[in-house]
Design an enzyme around this catalytic site. Structure first.
Site, PDB file in Angstrom:
ATOM      1  N   GLU A   1      23.864 -56.476   9.492  1.00  0.00           N
ATOM      2  CA  GLU A   1      22.979 -56.243  10.652  1.00  0.00           C
ATOM      3  C   GLU A   1      21.672 -56.976  10.468  1.00  0.00           C
ATOM      4  OE1 GLU A   1      21.976 -52.204  11.787  1.00  0.00           O
ATOM      5  OE2 GLU A   1      24.048 -51.566  11.519  1.00  0.00           O
TER       6      GLU A   1
ATOM      7  N   GLU B   1      24.110 -47.546   5.889  1.00  0.00           N
ATOM      8  CA  GLU B   1      22.738 -47.106   5.627  1.00  0.00           C
ATOM      9  C   GLU B   1      22.661 -45.637   5.201  1.00  0.00           C
ATOM     10  OE1 GLU B   1      20.039 -47.995   8.763  1.00  0.00           O
ATOM     11  OE2 GLU B   1      20.637 -50.084   8.898  1.00  0.00           O
TER      12      GLU B   1
HETATM   13  C1  GCO Z   1      20.431 -48.742  11.789  1.00  0.00           C
HETATM   14  C2  GCO Z   1      21.822 -48.709  12.256  1.00  0.00           C
HETATM   15  C3  GCO Z   1      21.951 -49.205  13.644  1.00  0.00           C
HETATM   16  C4  GCO Z   1      20.660 -49.312  14.420  1.00  0.00           C
HETATM   17  C5  GCO Z   1      19.957 -50.635  14.191  1.00  0.00           C
HETATM   18  C6  GCO Z   1      18.665 -50.753  14.939  1.00  0.00           C
HETATM   19  O1  GCO Z   1      20.081 -49.681  11.112  1.00  0.00           O
HETATM   20  O2  GCO Z   1      19.664 -47.874  12.128  1.00  0.00           O
HETATM   21  O3  GCO Z   1      22.749 -49.299  11.442  1.00  0.00           O
HETATM   22  O4  GCO Z   1      22.765 -48.224  14.151  1.00  0.00           O
HETATM   23  O5  GCO Z   1      20.879 -49.161  15.753  1.00  0.00           O
HETATM   24  O6  GCO Z   1      19.676 -50.769  12.847  1.00  0.00           O
HETATM   25  O7  GCO Z   1      17.793 -49.735  14.573  1.00  0.00           O
END
Ligand code: GCO
Length: 448
Positions: free
Chosen positions: A355, A166
């Protein structure tokens, strides 16, 4: 046969990140990271917690890998802490850091679990922040030197490589709205940092292709659909388009199409933002071919035009749909729309959802169990949409739940629980939630 059967070999996984779970913040020769500094400076974290210990994965990885194995998880996504490898950011390699990750990766391998390794999930060495961090163009070279060591010393044990996680959060949350380390408030600096993140990504891919290693390499981008708040309102339609170009195309286009989104850049310039310094040859480095597209996605935006919001002139509003405990909208159809949109625009040969998941207000009940029906429902609904997209030809080859266990949720500290495994931070006791058992059965049946 399940009603929703997934393709054979579908990679069911779960994800974590170093700063969020490891703890051991100054153990084993590790240097200070920007998240250590950020959390140790009062006023940054919602519940005043720090990630010094987090889930103590640094000392408890054996137990956690045991749980992964029991649940039948096929892929475990983890990240490497740069200051554990290079305490000073560059220069001398910390052998203890290498040994730690070798032990973790070996243990995964011995348990038949594949690894997906993110090389940067936000914990930059503080020493490099002191030299400008992502705002300094030299960081592409610092990153190149760091990943070379990872390929050399860990390459035999890694199944999938992810350059950055990200990057838009690194640049925008870190340099524009200041919610994340290093906590700046400068939009133009954030745009410049975005370009340097892309350069660093490209440098890592370039270096990787020289190694002869066979594992796939890709990047994880977070994206989401932006819908106009009022679908009949011209200004809302345009604001939604801008919003989506900013959250998706700003990183997606240069990597997969070899160009920055021109209309968006023209708009930003008109509004007074300073566009990044892009030099000759940069785009070629950034747009090298990847083996897969890693997608993180959670919610959708409903956007109203609002001139007063600088620089995008766009405001995201609630629409009355349900929300998770992270206050993120539950909108499974947004997953389907997004997968189709990515497939249509970027045509990656392979897509992995690196994710997706939900924060819920979970606790251990009188019987010692954790009942989390909302998380199960969330994952179930989103997977139905993933299945639909696969049926229409979108090459999704894997899905990783965020997160394996409750952990340190950045600016929200320990106050948001995303895990399939509950963590009692006082005792470090792990309790798999109902969602963990549900997901385990999905894996066994390769569907539901
Ligand atoms: C993000 C990261 C994760 C977060 C998850 C929940 O997306 O911010 O990759 O580390 O913890 O997404 O917010």
């Amino acid at each position: 046969m399940s009603a929703y059967q997934f393709p054979e070999g579908f990679e069911w996984g779960t994800a974590t990140a170093s700063y969020q779970i490891e703890g051991g913040w100054n153990a084993g020769g590790k240097g200070e990271s920007i998240w250590d500094r950020f959390c140790h400076t009062p006023g940054h974290i919602h519940d005043d917690s720090v990630g010094d210990t987090a889930c103590d994965f640094y000392h408890r990885y054996g137990e956690d890998i045991g749980i992964l194995k029991e649940l039948g998880i096929k892929v475990y996504r983890l990240s490497i802490s740069w200051p554990r490898i290079f305490p000073e950011g560059t220069g001398a390699v910390n052998k203890e850091g290498i040994d730690f990750y070798r032990n973790v990766l070996q243990r995964l391998h011995d348990n038949g679990i594949k690894s997906a390794v993110t090389m940067y999930h936000w914990d930059l060495p503080q020493k490099l922040q002191d030299r400008g961090g992502w705002a300094n163009r030299e960081i592409a070279d610092w990153f190149r030197a760091y990943v070379k060591v990872l390929y050399e010393r860990l390459g035999d044990l890694v199944d999938t490589w992810i350059t950055l996680n990200e990057p838009i959060c690194t640049s925008m949350a870190g340099y524009w709205y200041g919610e994340h380390a290093p906590g700046y408030h400068d939009y133009s600096m954030a745009l410049q940092a975005s370009h340097h993140l892309l350069l660093a990504h490209g440098a890592a891919v370039e270096e990787y292709r020289k190694t002869g290693l066979k594992a796939d390499i890709g990047i994880t981008l977070n994206m989401n659909m932006s819908y106009p708040f009022d679908p009949k309102n011209r200004a809302d339609i345009e604001a939604a388009k801008r919003n989506q170009e900013h959250s998706n195309n700003l990183f997606g286009d240069p990597i997969f199409l070899g160009k920055y989104p021109e209309e968006l850049f023209a708009y930003l310039e008109k509004r007074g933002a300073v566009l990044p310094d892009i030099r000759q040859g940069d785009i070629e480095i950034i747009s090298q071919k990847l083996d897969f597209f890693g997608l993180n996605t959670y919610f959708t935006d409903h956007v109203k035009a609002d001139e007063s919001r600088w620089p995008l002139g766009a405001l995201s509003l609630k629409t009355g749909r349900p929300h998770t405990d992270a206050d993120w909208e539950v909108n499974p159809e947004g997953m389907y729309d997004l997968l189709k949109w990515i497939h249509g625009r970027y045509k990656p040969q392979k897509l992995i959802i690196t994710e997706n998941g939900a924060a819920c207000n979970d606790w251990v009940n009188l019987e010692g169990k954790v009942s989390d029906p909302n998380r199960i429902d969330y994952i179930h609904r989103y997977l139905i949409q993933v299945h639909k997209a696969i049926g229409e030809g979108v090459p999704v080859k894997g899905y990783y739940v965020w997160c394996f266990c409750d952990n340190f949720e950045w600016a929200w500290g320990l106050s948001r629980r995303f895990g399939m495994v509950h963590v009692d931070y006082a005792t470090q006791k792990r309790t798999p939630k109902e969602s963990a058992y549900w997901y385990s059965k999905v894996i066994r049946d390769n569907g539901f």
